[in-house]
Write an enzyme that holds these catalytic residues in place. Structure first.
Site, PDB file in Angstrom:
ATOM      1  N   ARG A  63      -6.918  12.913   0.862  1.00 36.98           N
ATOM      2  CA  ARG A  63      -5.850  13.369   1.768  1.00 36.98           C
ATOM      3  C   ARG A  63      -4.480  12.793   1.403  1.00 36.98           C
ATOM      4  O   ARG A  63      -3.474  13.333   1.792  1.00 36.98           O
ATOM      5  CB  ARG A  63      -6.208  13.080   3.226  1.00 36.98           C
TER       6      ARG A  63
ATOM      7  N   HIS B 279      -5.536   3.749  -1.861  1.00 41.40           N
ATOM      8  CA  HIS B 279      -6.874   4.134  -1.386  1.00 41.40           C
ATOM      9  C   HIS B 279      -7.146   5.570  -1.799  1.00 41.40           C
ATOM     10  O   HIS B 279      -6.488   6.496  -1.317  1.00 41.40           O
ATOM     11  CB  HIS B 279      -6.899   3.993   0.142  1.00 41.40           C
TER      12      HIS B 279
ATOM     13  N   ASN C 167       0.854  -1.193   0.000  1.00 38.79           N
ATOM     14  CA  ASN C 167       0.000   0.000   0.000  1.00 38.79           C
ATOM     15  C   ASN C 167       0.892   1.246   0.000  1.00 38.79           C
ATOM     16  O   ASN C 167       1.716   1.424   0.902  1.00 38.79           O
ATOM     17  CB  ASN C 167      -0.907  -0.042   1.245  1.00 38.79           C
TER      18      ASN C 167
ATOM     19  N   GLU D  22      -8.655   0.730  -3.349  1.00 35.28           N
ATOM     20  CA  GLU D  22      -9.499   0.824  -2.149  1.00 35.28           C
ATOM     21  C   GLU D  22     -10.377   2.057  -2.244  1.00 35.28           C
ATOM     22  O   GLU D  22      -9.885   3.145  -2.575  1.00 35.28           O
ATOM     23  CB  GLU D  22      -8.634   0.967  -0.900  1.00 35.28           C
TER      24      GLU D  22
ATOM     25  N   ARG E 155      -9.210   8.313  -1.129  1.00 39.78           N
ATOM     26  CA  ARG E 155     -10.190   8.723  -0.112  1.00 39.78           C
ATOM     27  C   ARG E 155     -11.070   9.830  -0.669  1.00 39.78           C
ATOM     28  O   ARG E 155     -10.665  10.588  -1.544  1.00 39.78           O
ATOM     29  CB  ARG E 155      -9.469   9.222   1.137  1.00 39.78           C
TER      30      ARG E 155
ATOM     31  N   HIS F 262      -3.905  -4.269   7.742  1.00 42.19           N
ATOM     32  CA  HIS F 262      -4.041  -3.073   8.578  1.00 42.19           C
ATOM     33  C   HIS F 262      -3.149  -3.166   9.804  1.00 42.19           C
ATOM     34  O   HIS F 262      -3.318  -4.055  10.631  1.00 42.19           O
ATOM     35  CB  HIS F 262      -5.480  -2.771   9.004  1.00 42.19           C
TER      36      HIS F 262
ATOM     37  N   GLU G  73     -11.240  -9.072   3.023  1.00 41.92           N
ATOM     38  CA  GLU G  73      -9.970  -8.727   3.667  1.00 41.92           C
ATOM     39  C   GLU G  73     -10.268  -8.545   5.151  1.00 41.92           C
ATOM     40  O   GLU G  73     -11.055  -7.676   5.533  1.00 41.92           O
ATOM     41  CB  GLU G  73      -9.387  -7.447   3.060  1.00 41.92           C
TER      42      GLU G  73
ATOM     43  N   HIS H 297       0.942   6.244   1.855  1.00 40.60           N
ATOM     44  CA  HIS H 297       1.662   7.188   2.710  1.00 40.60           C
ATOM     45  C   HIS H 297       2.900   7.780   2.047  1.00 40.60           C
ATOM     46  O   HIS H 297       3.511   8.700   2.595  1.00 40.60           O
ATOM     47  CB  HIS H 297       1.913   6.572   4.082  1.00 40.60           C
TER      48      HIS H 297
ATOM     49  N   THR I 246     -12.329   1.086  15.962  1.00 40.83           N
ATOM     50  CA  THR I 246     -12.632   0.184  17.078  1.00 40.83           C
ATOM     51  C   THR I 246     -13.806  -0.729  16.733  1.00 40.83           C
ATOM     52  O   THR I 246     -13.971  -1.771  17.341  1.00 40.83           O
ATOM     53  CB  THR I 246     -12.970   0.960  18.360  1.00 40.83           C
TER      54      THR I 246
HETATM   55  N1  PXP Z   1      -5.983  -2.993   3.989  1.00 39.88           N
HETATM   56  C1  PXP Z   1      -6.924  -2.028   3.954  1.00 39.88           C
HETATM   57  C2  PXP Z   1      -8.285  -2.376   3.488  1.00 39.88           C
HETATM   58  C3  PXP Z   1      -6.599  -0.713   4.332  1.00 39.88           C
HETATM   59  O1  PXP Z   1      -7.545   0.224   4.278  1.00 39.88           O
HETATM   60  C4  PXP Z   1      -5.282  -0.417   4.722  1.00 39.88           C
HETATM   61  C5  PXP Z   1      -4.910   0.979   5.102  1.00 39.88           C
HETATM   62  O2  PXP Z   1      -5.147   1.858   4.070  1.00 39.88           O
HETATM   63  C6  PXP Z   1      -4.353  -1.438   4.717  1.00 39.88           C
HETATM   64  C7  PXP Z   1      -4.724  -2.726   4.371  1.00 39.88           C
HETATM   65  C8  PXP Z   1      -2.924  -1.206   5.082  1.00 39.88           C
HETATM   66  O3  PXP Z   1      -2.820  -0.802   6.407  1.00 39.88           O
HETATM   67  P1  PXP Z   1      -1.434  -0.242   6.936  1.00 39.88           P
HETATM   68  O4  PXP Z   1      -1.142   0.994   6.146  1.00 39.88           O
HETATM   69  O5  PXP Z   1      -1.702   0.020   8.375  1.00 39.88           O
HETATM   70  O6  PXP Z   1      -0.420  -1.311   6.697  1.00 39.88           O
END
Ligand code: PXP
Length: 244
Positions: A49, A43, A7, A70, A45, A194, A151, A10, A101
Site C-alpha cells: 500500500r 515497511h 521511516n 520492516e 507491506r 510507533h 523494538e 508515508h 490494541t
Molecule cells: N516502528 C515500527 C516497527 C513500525 O511498524 C512503524 C510504523 O510503520 C514505526 C516504527 C513508525 O511509526 P510512526 O510512523 O507512527 O512513527
C-alpha cells in the site's frame, strides 16, 4: 547517542494516492541523511500500500545509511530480505492495523515458527529485530529465539497521551521502562517506535536502555509545514535534550 531511524513509508503513501512518480521516497531518504538521520526504515507491506519492491531496490542500491527493512513473517518477505540482505530486518505483525490494541508481534505464542523464520536472516548477516509490546513474556521469548533487537511498541503510550488519559499513559510509560530494562538485561538491543511526536518523544528518549527510535508518520506530516530537513533536525534535538 540515541539514534533516529526515519521511516519514509508515508512519502510513498502520498505518491501512491495519485499514482505519480512523486514524491520519491529515495529523495526523502537522501534529505533525511543530510539532516542527520542515523538510518532509514521502510515497511514493504504484503499489499504494497505504500513502499514498493522498486523502492526497496532503489534504497538498497543508493542509500549510504543502514536500512531497517520492516516486514511480516511470510515466506515471500523472507525471500526478498535474503535477496537484499539489509542491515536490519524488523519483523512486525502481519495484520498490524487489526492488532494495534493488542500490541506487537506474539513471539511467545509463535516461538518455534519465529525461531525457524529468523535463523536464515541472522545467518545472512541481518540484525533481526522483533516489534513487540512490553510484556515480559514477549521479551523473554524474543531473547530465547535469538533476536538481536526488540523494538518496543509505543503506540498505546502515544494514543493515551493524545486522548488526555494521563494516569494510564504514565502507567504505560512505566511498563515500557521496565520492558526496556528487562530486554537490556537479557542482552537484547532495545529500540522503540510507533506514533511518536514532538510532544511524546522526550519521556521515551529519556529511557537509558533505548538505543534507537524509529519515527515516520509525524515527521512526514510535519514536513508539510516545515520541510523534512527541519522536522528531522527538531526531532533529533528533542531526543538529544531528553537523553542529556
Ligand atoms: N516502528 C515500527 C516497527 C513500525 O511498524 C512503524 C510504523 O510503520 C514505526 C516504527 C513508525 O511509526 P510512526 O510512523 O507512527 O512513527
Amino acid at each position: 547517542m540515541l539514534r533516529l531511524g526515519v521511516n519514509i513509508d508515508h512519502v510513498a503513501t502520498i505518491r501512491n494516492a495519485r499514482g505519480t512518480p512523486w514524491p520519491d521516497p529515495m529523495r526523502a531518504a537522501r534529505i533525511a541523511e543530510k539532516a542527520g538521520a542515523d538510518g532509514i526504515t521502510a515497511h514493504l507491506r504484503e499489499d504494497r500500500r505504500h513502499i514498493s519492491d522498486a523502492d526497496i531496490d532503489a534504497l538498497m542500491a543508493g542509500l549510504d545509511l543502514p536500512l531497517n527493512f520492516e516486514m511480516a513473517a511470510t515466506p515471500e518477505m523472507q525471500q526478498i530480505a535474503l535477496r537484499h540482505r539489509p542491515h536490519a530486518v524488523c519483523i512486525v505483525p502481519e495484520k498490524r492495523e487489526e492488532r494495534t490494541t493488542e500490541g506487537g508481534l506474539d513471539v511467545a505464542g509463535n516461538e518455534a515458527m519465529l525461531a525457524e523464520f529468523i535463523a536464515p536472516l541472522r545467518d545472512a548477516g541481518c540484525r533481526v529485530s522483533l516489534f513487540i509490546g512490553h510484556e515480559p513474556d514477549q521479551i523473554r521469548a524474543s531473547a530465547r529465539i535469538g533476536a538481536a533487537v526488540v523494538e518496543l511498541h509505543t503506540g498505546a503510550y502515544c494514543d493515551l497521551d493524545t486522548e488526555g488519559r494521563h494516569a494510564e499513559r504514565d502507567a504505560e510509560l512505566e511498563a515500557l521502562r521496565k520492558g526496556a530494562e528487562l530486554a537490556d538485561s537479557l542482552g537484547l538491543e532495545v529500540h522503540a517506535g510507533h506514533g511518536l511526536t514532538y510532544d511524546t518523544v522526550a519521556p521515551i528518549a529519556a529511557i537509558p536502555q533505548i538505543k534507537e527510535l524509529n519515527i515516520g508518520h509525524f515527521l512526514i506530516a510535519e514536513s508539510v509545514f516545515t520541510g523534512l530537513d527541519g522536522a528531522i533536525r527538531e526531532m533529533h534535538r528533542r531526543m538529544a535534550a531528553a537523553r542529556a
